[in-house]
Motif scaffolding. Structure first.
Motif, PDB file in Angstrom:
ATOM      1  N   CYS A 149       0.849  -1.191   0.000  1.00  0.00           N
ATOM      2  CA  CYS A 149       0.000   0.000   0.000  1.00  0.00           C
ATOM      3  C   CYS A 149       0.893   1.251   0.000  1.00  0.00           C
ATOM      4  O   CYS A 149       2.081   1.173   0.309  1.00  0.00           O
ATOM      5  CB  CYS A 149      -0.881  -0.041   1.247  1.00  0.00           C
ATOM      6  SG  CYS A 149      -1.888   1.434   1.508  1.00  0.00           S
ATOM      7  N   CYS A 156       1.116   3.352   2.161  1.00  0.00           N
ATOM      8  CA  CYS A 156       1.616   3.570   3.519  1.00  0.00           C
ATOM      9  C   CYS A 156       2.827   2.689   3.844  1.00  0.00           C
ATOM     10  O   CYS A 156       3.428   2.831   4.904  1.00  0.00           O
ATOM     11  CB  CYS A 156       0.509   3.313   4.535  1.00  0.00           C
ATOM     12  SG  CYS A 156       0.007   1.574   4.633  1.00  0.00           S
ATOM     13  N   CYS A 183      -2.489  -3.401   5.996  1.00  0.00           N
ATOM     14  CA  CYS A 183      -2.791  -1.977   6.122  1.00  0.00           C
ATOM     15  C   CYS A 183      -4.103  -1.837   6.906  1.00  0.00           C
ATOM     16  O   CYS A 183      -5.121  -2.418   6.531  1.00  0.00           O
ATOM     17  CB  CYS A 183      -2.933  -1.348   4.741  1.00  0.00           C
ATOM     18  SG  CYS A 183      -3.699   0.286   4.798  1.00  0.00           S
ATOM     19  N   TRP A 228      -7.159  -0.450   4.708  1.00  0.00           N
ATOM     20  CA  TRP A 228      -7.759  -1.372   3.733  1.00  0.00           C
ATOM     21  C   TRP A 228      -8.383  -2.583   4.412  1.00  0.00           C
ATOM     22  O   TRP A 228      -9.372  -3.135   3.931  1.00  0.00           O
ATOM     23  CB  TRP A 228      -6.755  -1.772   2.652  1.00  0.00           C
ATOM     24  CG  TRP A 228      -6.507  -0.632   1.713  1.00  0.00           C
ATOM     25  CD1 TRP A 228      -5.354   0.082   1.574  1.00  0.00           C
ATOM     26  CD2 TRP A 228      -7.455  -0.022   0.821  1.00  0.00           C
ATOM     27  NE1 TRP A 228      -5.514   1.093   0.650  1.00  0.00           N
ATOM     28  CE2 TRP A 228      -6.794   1.039   0.177  1.00  0.00           C
ATOM     29  CE3 TRP A 228      -8.787  -0.271   0.507  1.00  0.00           C
ATOM     30  CZ2 TRP A 228      -7.426   1.860  -0.780  1.00  0.00           C
ATOM     31  CZ3 TRP A 228      -9.418   0.541  -0.429  1.00  0.00           C
ATOM     32  CH2 TRP A 228      -8.745   1.590  -1.062  1.00  0.00           C
ATOM     33  N   HIS A 235      -2.755   5.996   1.297  1.00  0.00           N
ATOM     34  CA  HIS A 235      -3.022   4.553   1.262  1.00  0.00           C
ATOM     35  C   HIS A 235      -3.383   4.126  -0.164  1.00  0.00           C
ATOM     36  O   HIS A 235      -4.245   3.269  -0.361  1.00  0.00           O
ATOM     37  CB  HIS A 235      -4.135   4.187   2.242  1.00  0.00           C
ATOM     38  CG  HIS A 235      -3.748   4.386   3.671  1.00  0.00           C
ATOM     39  ND1 HIS A 235      -2.980   3.470   4.366  1.00  0.00           N
ATOM     40  CD2 HIS A 235      -3.975   5.400   4.528  1.00  0.00           C
ATOM     41  CE1 HIS A 235      -2.770   3.913   5.603  1.00  0.00           C
ATOM     42  NE2 HIS A 235      -3.372   5.093   5.720  1.00  0.00           N
TER      43      HIS A 235
END
Ligand SMILES: [Zn+2]
Length: 338
Positions: free
Chosen positions: A62, A64, A71, A74, A270
């Protein structure tokens, strides 16, 4: 003009507003998505058409830095999405590729001319619609920024129940995108040295022409929910070029995190799938990336120009595949952009 885009017959007050970045690949849409995702109430979701395959199924990284399955954002979004999305992610991803194939474009145009859905409805559409609802509900976003780009997916999206699509078409000089497609670039999507996919200039040129002209035909300039700019104009005058787009979505351009006229401070997003630049954060300088003007073989440049000339004319690019310095004033040459 309300600016919020809520007006219109089919719109519901509860619709999820999606800003869909449309066009062709390697057009600089990643940095635009990341930047718009910094606005209060906006969520940079990345290329959501790939979420089923590269996210749920293959667990790519992701924006991030966490693998998709770890994550927290998500994970929470998927818990709110129709459970068929987790159970059959591979199938949804595979069927999307089939439904959106380039060979289907003529029949999409024919269906559209007859007033029917360009992309025929499918049971998966309920799951896909539930994903957008889940993103908005989980993140609290007023606008979900989807950088999927592929015009047929945008056509599918805008007919989903509960989804209100605004289109941002970013066009970039096809000689720059062809050069980018030829370059070796590590994807950074997983913990290996996997490279971004590459394309030869003939293929990238024809797809550039098809997707950009299709975007221009499908979403007209006169539509209040359509914005369009050239990547080169964006990097030359980012504040000026973005301001009307941001205002049209009911947001304040002063909330964009500019450090000066050409630099922005980006917080991690993200964003799923797409260009590795989506993981850039901190102070980022917006640059034109003119390496192609020096490094691209003149044979390739001429080939791309010959294949894309209708689009070059449509979007106001010079036909002469000239050497640098004849263009608009821009900041110094450097690598970057997507
Ligand atoms: Zn994340």
């Amino acid at each position: 003009v309300t600016g919020g885009g809520r007006a219109g017959s089919a719109a519901g007050a509860d619709d999820v507003h999606v800003l869909y970045l449309a066009g062709s690949g390697r057009s600089g849409s990643t940095v635009v998505t990341t930047l718009l995702g910094q606005l209060p109430g906006f969520f940079a979701a990345g290329e959501l058409r790939y979420l089923w395959s590269r996210g749920v199924q293959e667990d790519h990284v992701c924006g991030c830095g966490q693998p998709f399955g770890r994550c927290p954002v998500w994970t929470a979004v998927m818990a709110r999405t129709d459970p068929r999305g987790r159970a059959d992610a591979a199938g949804i991803g595979r069927r999307l590729l089939q439904r959106l194939r380039v060979l289907r474009v003529p029949s999409m145009l024919a269906r559209r001319a007859l007033g029917r859905r360009a992309v025929p409805p499918h049971p998966d559409d309920h799951v896909i619609a539930s994903l957008y609802r889940a993103v908005a509900d989980e993140t609290g976003a007023r606008v979900v920024v989807d950088s999927s780009k592929l015009p047929p997916y945008g056509l599918l999206l805008q007919r989903l129940p509960g989804v209100r699509v605004h289109v941002l078409h970013v066009v970039r000089d096809p000689r720059a995108t062809a050069f980018s497609w030829m370059r070796r670039k590590v994807s950074r999507d997983r913990d290996d040295e996997a490279l971004m996919p590459r394309q030869q200039p003939v293929k990238s040129s024809l797809l550039w022409l098809l997707w950009n002209l299709l975007t221009a035909v499908a979403w007209r300039d006169r539509d209040a929910r359509v914005s369009r700019f050239r990547y080169e104009d964006f990097v030359a005058r980012p504040r000026e070029v973005l301001a009307p787009v941001v205002r049209a979505l009911g947001a304040d351009p002063d909330d964009l995190p500019f450090l000066d006229d050409h630099s922005v401070r980006l917080a991690a997003t993200h964003a799923v799938a797409g260009n590795p630049n989506r993981r850039d954060s901190g102070a980022v300088r917006l640059r034109p990336d003119l390496e192609w003007q020096q490094a691209m073989r003149s044979r390739d440049r001429s080939l791309v120009t010959a294949l894309t000339w209708p689009g070059l004319l449509r979007f106001g690019y010079p036909l002469a595949a000239r050497r640098p310095s004849a263009g608009r004033p821009t900041t110094p040459t450097s690598r970057s952009a997507s």
